[in-house]
Design a protein around this motif. Structure first.
Motif, mmCIF file in Angstrom:
data_model
loop_
_atom_site.group_PDB
_atom_site.id
_atom_site.type_symbol
_atom_site.label_atom_id
_atom_site.label_comp_id
_atom_site.label_asym_id
_atom_site.label_seq_id
_atom_site.Cartn_x
_atom_site.Cartn_y
_atom_site.Cartn_z
ATOM 1 N N ASP A 116 52.708 -18.742 -4.190
ATOM 2 C CA ASP A 116 51.667 -17.662 -4.716
ATOM 3 C C ASP A 116 51.931 -16.878 -5.019
ATOM 4 O O ASP A 116 51.493 -15.777 -4.906
ATOM 5 C CB ASP A 116 51.297 -18.147 -3.114
ATOM 6 N N LEU A 117 53.510 -16.635 -4.175
ATOM 7 C CA LEU A 117 53.766 -15.096 -4.342
ATOM 8 C C LEU A 117 54.598 -14.829 -5.502
ATOM 9 O O LEU A 117 55.390 -13.852 -5.964
ATOM 10 C CB LEU A 117 54.999 -14.418 -3.114
ATOM 11 N N GLY A 118 54.303 -15.376 -6.614
ATOM 12 C CA GLY A 118 55.166 -15.359 -7.890
ATOM 13 C C GLY A 118 56.588 -16.285 -7.814
ATOM 14 O O GLY A 118 56.857 -15.895 -9.055
ATOM 15 N N VAL A 119 57.157 -16.870 -6.909
ATOM 16 C CA VAL A 119 58.163 -17.351 -7.106
ATOM 17 C C VAL A 119 58.004 -18.602 -7.241
ATOM 18 O O VAL A 119 58.159 -19.902 -6.148
ATOM 19 C CB VAL A 119 59.329 -17.026 -5.864
ATOM 20 N N THR A 120 59.324 -19.557 -8.766
ATOM 21 C CA THR A 120 58.175 -20.720 -8.662
ATOM 22 C C THR A 120 59.763 -21.656 -9.096
ATOM 23 O O THR A 120 61.141 -20.303 -9.104
ATOM 24 C CB THR A 120 57.756 -20.888 -9.425
ATOM 25 N N ASP B 129 67.854 -18.321 -13.379
ATOM 26 C CA ASP B 129 68.456 -16.992 -11.332
ATOM 27 C C ASP B 129 68.110 -15.780 -11.921
ATOM 28 O O ASP B 129 67.709 -15.155 -10.445
ATOM 29 C CB ASP B 129 69.967 -17.719 -11.787
ATOM 30 N N THR B 130 68.468 -15.341 -13.171
ATOM 31 C CA THR B 130 67.926 -14.067 -13.272
ATOM 32 C C THR B 130 66.758 -13.412 -12.818
ATOM 33 O O THR B 130 66.068 -12.762 -11.967
ATOM 34 C CB THR B 130 67.865 -13.773 -14.605
ATOM 35 N N GLU B 131 65.442 -14.352 -13.386
ATOM 36 C CA GLU B 131 64.336 -14.364 -12.918
ATOM 37 C C GLU B 131 63.928 -14.782 -11.673
ATOM 38 O O GLU B 131 62.825 -14.021 -10.984
ATOM 39 C CB GLU B 131 63.544 -15.196 -13.466
ATOM 40 N N PHE B 132 64.369 -15.112 -11.075
ATOM 41 C CA PHE B 132 64.013 -15.592 -9.746
ATOM 42 C C PHE B 132 64.740 -14.496 -8.732
ATOM 43 O O PHE B 132 63.813 -13.870 -7.439
ATOM 44 C CB PHE B 132 65.563 -16.481 -8.787
ATOM 45 N N LEU B 133 66.184 -14.227 -8.903
ATOM 46 C CA LEU B 133 66.295 -12.309 -8.520
ATOM 47 C C LEU B 133 65.404 -11.910 -8.470
ATOM 48 O O LEU B 133 65.329 -10.835 -7.782
ATOM 49 C CB LEU B 133 67.614 -11.973 -9.016
ATOM 50 N N ALA B 134 64.693 -11.428 -9.359
ATOM 51 C CA ALA B 134 63.754 -10.020 -9.683
ATOM 52 C C ALA B 134 62.438 -10.473 -9.155
ATOM 53 O O ALA B 134 61.413 -9.866 -8.467
ATOM 54 C CB ALA B 134 63.276 -10.726 -11.442
ATOM 55 N N MET C 154 62.272 -12.360 -6.572
ATOM 56 C CA MET C 154 62.577 -11.997 -5.004
ATOM 57 C C MET C 154 62.459 -10.594 -4.275
ATOM 58 O O MET C 154 61.895 -10.277 -3.549
ATOM 59 C CB MET C 154 63.087 -12.695 -4.716
ATOM 60 N N GLU C 155 63.303 -9.545 -5.620
ATOM 61 C CA GLU C 155 63.134 -8.458 -4.847
ATOM 62 C C GLU C 155 62.020 -8.116 -5.049
ATOM 63 O O GLU C 155 61.613 -7.156 -4.210
ATOM 64 C CB GLU C 155 63.983 -6.861 -5.859
ATOM 65 N N HIS C 156 60.436 -8.424 -5.453
ATOM 66 C CA HIS C 156 58.946 -7.468 -5.290
ATOM 67 C C HIS C 156 58.207 -9.025 -4.555
ATOM 68 O O HIS C 156 57.235 -8.630 -4.767
ATOM 69 C CB HIS C 156 59.079 -7.228 -6.065
#
Length: 705
Positions: A528-532, A537-542, A544-546
């Protein structure tokens, strides 16, 4: 076949059900056809304003009590005078909502299952609640979610969801944006309205469990309206005095309070009538019912947003029963109920019997090394044989073992394992029966228990913490360990010869359904927060940052889920509290079946071993050694400010198995924080743990541990 009297009783019950209202749009049409304004109708029904009429006509709330009867009488009269144009002669009934599917719990023991008792129909009171139409949901979310989890099936007995947030004007905000009108001005009236008219509650999570009691959350204005003080004067006991007018009123109304009294999480109940529970849970926000560490920012939200946060948690985890730690423990019992119906062979009647795979209904004395000196059973025998010390890591590498090459690296990067205790609970076999004492037993990694064994001969690289002790120091002689710790010594290639052990013959994966439900809740909320799970890995870190900025309400749900995991495991070994406590006296926590220090030790042992296995594999694959470890956070020296700069990847770009991997599921890692390498070295020289402060602040205090 039912007798004539039984059929007549059923018909009479239908006649006594609350009157049904036409759809909201039809209510507005009938009023307008009669030429009556909303203000005039509000005056006729003795309402404070026309806003209630507006809510009734757009489906945001429903009338209750005598106003419901009067409003239905008026609409019926208007319907006879102003029939809808081209109205059909009859309208087919809507199909009944499907019952919520019950999660299946894996069977722990072999053997034929007894035949199930007859399926029970809902009692008349529940049937009456089921017949009421629910208010039309109106979404309060203004933020697009990356992905929505499937909505749980609606239980017709609880059309308005598990809980409501009551504000000072009598508006009760529920899940899905609905608003109910609550006329109660006293706590007793509130309890009776909740049980008789609100349509609040939640279905049981296991077929042998119990339905969740409705939860009413009181804002400061609502608490004042009900005669509750702004704050509790008893800051130690956190409860109203027994002579407070509200407590007197509750008892005079023949309601009861639990032993904890009227505090931030007050439970008001009467003995159940048949199978119908009569209990309401109150959460009082101005008394700090929602800890800001577990529910960040929730107390300051608007009532509708509070309902969204708590409602989502209730639907994905459990209706809150207190702190997140209490809810975590209650979830274990809800998913593994202690009893089930069994047939009495002599009488043929269905009676309450033990539910295999559960912890039962009675507390169990621990094995001496699994407990503590204060426990009555341990105090009585004067045990001097030592105790288990299975705790999470708090380790810092000796500064003298830092190399010049490591100190020259520019960054210290912290990795945090997602819900490490939850990952450790997966498929974890624990003891379910009382411990038996053995001398010089042969070690068996499949048997849960506590082993006295000497692991001081195990030699590892001093740049890594020892896997056997929380502070990472090498053992110096025989000590008590949980099964997973001893099994890891065998995995490393060392011989183990237990001196004695306390083992349990009956075993099972008690925490499996608890793990599965919380894992799903965690993953769905992150989504729900956009972390799927499908992010690189690069997209995941980005992401999680926001992620906390995407939707503060869902971010609060995520924090509560994480606190539920840690708190629930911690509650398995709750210590005595209070200045007046004396060693050897029983305390409330140890008198419940879920006081199981051995299960807590097993979870933490497995989590610490999992961490060490990754540390060892990282050293083999990359040559990197950690600077510090704190529970599920590890800090590495790094040539760059990202985990991508030092984590091992194959030539194909995929993460190497065995080490730390980035991802959103429990057990995988995320970035905890980045600091300059000199900052980390300075802390280490002062004897402080960089993992505690890597993200800024104090990780332990911030997480509420």
């Amino acid at each position: 076949m039912a007798s004539e009297e039984e059929l007549f009783a059923s018909v009479d019950a239908l006649l006594q059900e609350e009157p049904q209202l036409p759809p909201p749009a039809e209510r507005a049409r009938l009023r307008e056809a009669a030429g009556i304004t909303q203000t005039r109708l509000a005056q006729a029904l003795e309402l404070k304003s026309a806003q209630s009429i507006k809510n009734w006509e757009n489906g945001r709330s429903e009338p209750t009590g005598t106003r419901l009867t009067a409003y239905q009488r008026l609409l019926k009269g208007w319907a006879a005078k102003y029939p809808a144009p081209n109205a059909p002669a009859s309208v087919p009934a809507a199909p009944a909502p499907a019952a919520a599917p019950q999660p299946e719990v894996p069977e722990t023991f072999a053997g034929p299952a007894p035949s199930e008792p007859p399926v029970e129909t809902a009692p008349p009171a529940a049937a009456a609640r089921a017949a009421r139409p629910a208010a039309r949901p109106a979404s309060t979310s203004r933020r697009p979610a990356a992905r929505k989890a499937a909505a749980p099936a609606l239980d017709p007995r609880f059309p308005h969801g598990p809980l409501a947030v009551l504000d000072g004007d009598g508006s009760a905000y529920g899940v899905g944006g609905i608003v109910l009108d609550c006329p109660a001005t006293t706590v007793v009236e509130l309890v009776e309205w909740t049980l008789r008219e609100s349509g609040l509650g939640a279905a049981k999570l296991h077929r042998n469990g119990k339905d969740a009691d409705p939860l009413i959350v009181l804002t400061a204005a609502a608490a004042a309206r009900l005669g509750l003080p702004e704050r509790l004067e008893d800051r130690r006991g956190l409860r109203l005095p027994e002579d407070h007018p509200v407590v007197t009123q509750v008892l005079k109304g023949k309601w009861q309070l639990t032993q904890r009294g009227f505090g931030p999480w007050a439970r008001i109940y009467r003995k159940a009538q048949g199978r119908e529970r009569q209990c309401v849970q109150l959460a009082i926000l101005p008394w700090d019912a929602l800890d800001s560490r577990s529910w960040p920012g929730v107390s300051e939200m608007e009532p509708a947003d509070i309902a969204r946060v708590l409602g989502t948690y209730a639907q994905r985890v459990i209706t809150p029963r207190g702190s997140t730690a209490v809810s975590g423990l209650e979830l274990m019992t809800a998913l593994r109920p202690p009893t089930r119906p069994v047939r009495d062979e002599e009488t043929g009647n269905w009676v309450s019997g033990h539910n295999p795979g559960s912890l039962g209904t009675e507390p169990m004395d621990p094995a001496p090394p699994e407990s503590q000196p204060e426990h009555p059973a341990i105090h009585r025998i004067g045990w001097k044989g030592g105790y288990l010390h299975e705790e999470a890591y708090q380790w810092v590498r000796d500064v003298d073992l830092l190399t010049g090459q490591e100190c020259a690296l520019p960054y210290a990067v912290g990795l945090d394992l997602n819900t490490a205790f939850l990952a450790a609970a997966a498929r974890l076999t624990v003891g379910l029966s009382r411990p038996d004492h053995f001398f010089a037993p042969r070690f068996n990694p499949k048997i849960p228990g506590s082993w006295l064994v000497d692991l001081s001969h195990v030699e590892l690289d001093p740049r890594l913490p020892s896997p056997f002790t929380p502070d990472g120091t090498r053992p110096t002689g025989p000590a008590w360990y949980a099964t997973h710790t001893v099994a890891y010594a065998q995995e490393l290639g060392y011989n183990v010869e237990p001196i004695e052990a306390y083992l349990r013959r009956e075993t099972g994966a008690y925490l499996d359904p608890w793990h599965d439900r919380l894992k799903t809740a965690y993953i769905d909320t992150l989504a729900d927060l956009g972390v799927t799970k499908d992010l690189s890995d690069t997209e995941f870190l980005a992401a999680m940052e926001h992620h906390k900025d995407v939707d503060p309400a869902m971010a609060a749900v995520l924090a509560a889920i994480k606190a539920t995991v840690k708190g629930g495991i911690g509650k398995l070994f709750e210590n005595p509290q209070g200045k007046g406590y004396k060693d050897g006296d029983p305390w409330p926590a140890m008198q419940r079946p879920t006081w199981r220090p051995d299960i807590r030790a097993a979870v933490i042992s497995k989590a610490r071993v999992n961490m060490h296995r990754k540390l060892l594999n990282m050293a083999k694959m990359t040559g990197l050694f950690p600077l510090a470890v704190l529970s599920d956070c590890v800090v590495y020296p790094s040539p760059g400010s990202s985990p991508l700069d030092f984590l091992p990847y194959a030539a194909s770009g995929k993460p190497q198995p065995g080490g730390f991997r980035l991802g959103s599921t429990p057990g995988l890692a995320k970035l905890e924080g980045v600091q300059p390498m000199p900052w980390a070295v300075d802390l280490m020289e002062k004897g402080l743990n960089p993992a505690r402060h890597i993200k800024g602040g104090d990780a332990v205090m911030d997480e509420g541990e």
